[in-house]
Design a protein around this motif. Sequence first.
Motif, PDB file in Angstrom:
ATOM      1  N   CYS A 285      28.932  54.118   2.447  1.00 12.77           N
ATOM      2  CA  CYS A 285      28.662  53.269   2.938  1.00 12.77           C
ATOM      3  C   CYS A 285      28.336  53.010   0.443  1.00 12.77           C
ATOM      4  N   PHE A 286      28.548  50.757   0.605  1.00 11.70           N
ATOM      5  CA  PHE A 286      28.216  50.862  -0.442  1.00 11.70           C
ATOM      6  C   PHE A 286      28.423  49.456  -0.832  1.00 11.70           C
TER       7      PHE A 286
ATOM      8  N   HIS B 167      26.254  42.579   2.402  1.00 10.17           N
ATOM      9  CA  HIS B 167      27.451  42.938   2.701  1.00 10.17           C
ATOM     10  C   HIS B 167      28.078  43.858   2.650  1.00 10.17           C
ATOM     11  N   TYR B 168      28.507  45.108   3.626  1.00 19.02           N
ATOM     12  CA  TYR B 168      28.283  46.225   2.666  1.00 19.02           C
ATOM     13  C   TYR B 168      30.163  46.609   3.832  1.00 19.02           C
ATOM     14  N   LEU B 169      30.530  48.416   2.718  1.00 15.07           N
ATOM     15  CA  LEU B 169      31.905  48.172   2.816  1.00 15.07           C
ATOM     16  C   LEU B 169      31.434  50.097   3.596  1.00 15.07           C
ATOM     17  N   VAL B 170      31.759  50.305   5.108  1.00 14.40           N
ATOM     18  CA  VAL B 170      31.288  51.180   5.218  1.00 14.40           C
ATOM     19  C   VAL B 170      33.180  52.764   5.041  1.00 14.40           C
TER      20      VAL B 170
ATOM     21  N   LYS C  56      30.831  55.303  14.893  1.00 16.82           N
ATOM     22  CA  LYS C  56      31.053  56.423  14.091  1.00 16.82           C
ATOM     23  C   LYS C  56      30.432  55.476  12.217  1.00 16.82           C
ATOM     24  N   MET C  57      31.770  54.944  11.557  1.00 17.71           N
ATOM     25  CA  MET C  57      31.104  53.930  11.037  1.00 17.71           C
ATOM     26  C   MET C  57      30.305  52.665  11.280  1.00 17.71           C
ATOM     27  N   VAL C  58      30.491  52.356  12.243  1.00 17.85           N
ATOM     28  CA  VAL C  58      29.926  51.364  13.152  1.00 17.85           C
ATOM     29  C   VAL C  58      28.659  51.546  12.745  1.00 17.85           C
ATOM     30  N   GLU C  59      27.564  52.839  13.376  1.00 15.37           N
ATOM     31  CA  GLU C  59      26.603  53.255  13.801  1.00 15.37           C
ATOM     32  C   GLU C  59      26.321  52.828  12.047  1.00 15.37           C
ATOM     33  N   VAL C  60      27.019  54.093  10.712  1.00 19.58           N
ATOM     34  CA  VAL C  60      26.742  54.318   9.659  1.00 19.58           C
ATOM     35  C   VAL C  60      25.740  52.736   9.241  1.00 19.58           C
ATOM     36  N   GLY C  61      27.243  51.445   9.889  1.00 17.68           N
ATOM     37  CA  GLY C  61      27.030  49.963   9.367  1.00 17.68           C
ATOM     38  C   GLY C  61      25.437  49.953   9.966  1.00 17.68           C
TER      39      GLY C  61
ATOM     40  N   LEU D  23      35.270  49.547   6.574  1.00 19.14           N
ATOM     41  CA  LEU D  23      34.628  48.707   7.870  1.00 19.14           C
ATOM     42  C   LEU D  23      34.140  46.962   7.346  1.00 19.14           C
ATOM     43  N   HIS D  24      34.022  46.389   6.892  1.00 16.68           N
ATOM     44  CA  HIS D  24      33.530  45.082   6.978  1.00 16.68           C
ATOM     45  C   HIS D  24      31.929  44.860   7.593  1.00 16.68           C
ATOM     46  N   VAL D  25      30.518  44.773   7.496  1.00 19.46           N
ATOM     47  CA  VAL D  25      29.138  44.815   7.988  1.00 19.46           C
ATOM     48  C   VAL D  25      28.577  43.439   7.112  1.00 19.46           C
TER      49      VAL D  25
END
Length: 172
Positions: free
Chosen positions: A58-59, A69-72, A94-99, A131-133
């Motif tokens: 994630c960054f 605004h993060y990207l996973v 899992k991507m949502v969980e990390v975000g 994934l955009h968060v």
Amino acid sequence: MAEAECSAASPAGDSACSVKQEEEAVGVYDSKCIFCRISRGQEPGTELLHSPDEDLVCFKDIRPGAPHHYLVVPKKHMGNCKTLTKDNIPLVKKMVEVGNTILQRNHFTDLEDTRVGYHWPPFCTIAHLHLHVLAPASQLGFLSRMIYRLNSYWFITADQLIERLQAENTAS
């Protein structure tokens, strides 16, 4: 890394080069893909906010649409969200969980005021699943409200993607 670069970097044959070449051959890594390079720490100036997980990083987005605004991104090179199948539902979750974890780590706790999703092809600027968060969604600017608009042709929430993936498999 090209073969010539590998040879120049290590005339004796660097095992890291061999691994990269092998991974490129099987589609795990694409040296031309910015997200593949970022996920491996090969892009100076990009801080990885989540990398202990073997599969995801994630960054921060370089053009943030919201205060957070993060990207996973999967470390393994993967196509866009249209290429996913039912087997990828755990990855999406899992991507949502990390975000959400990154949001909470950065002191944003109102997970109801977020926009979490994917650009729907052909509206993807980078052909690597990401994934955009965004948070708070209530503070999205005019352009960001358009780019990350719910129920649009170009953006799909993670929940909508999971529903599509589940529905495709029940129809089969």
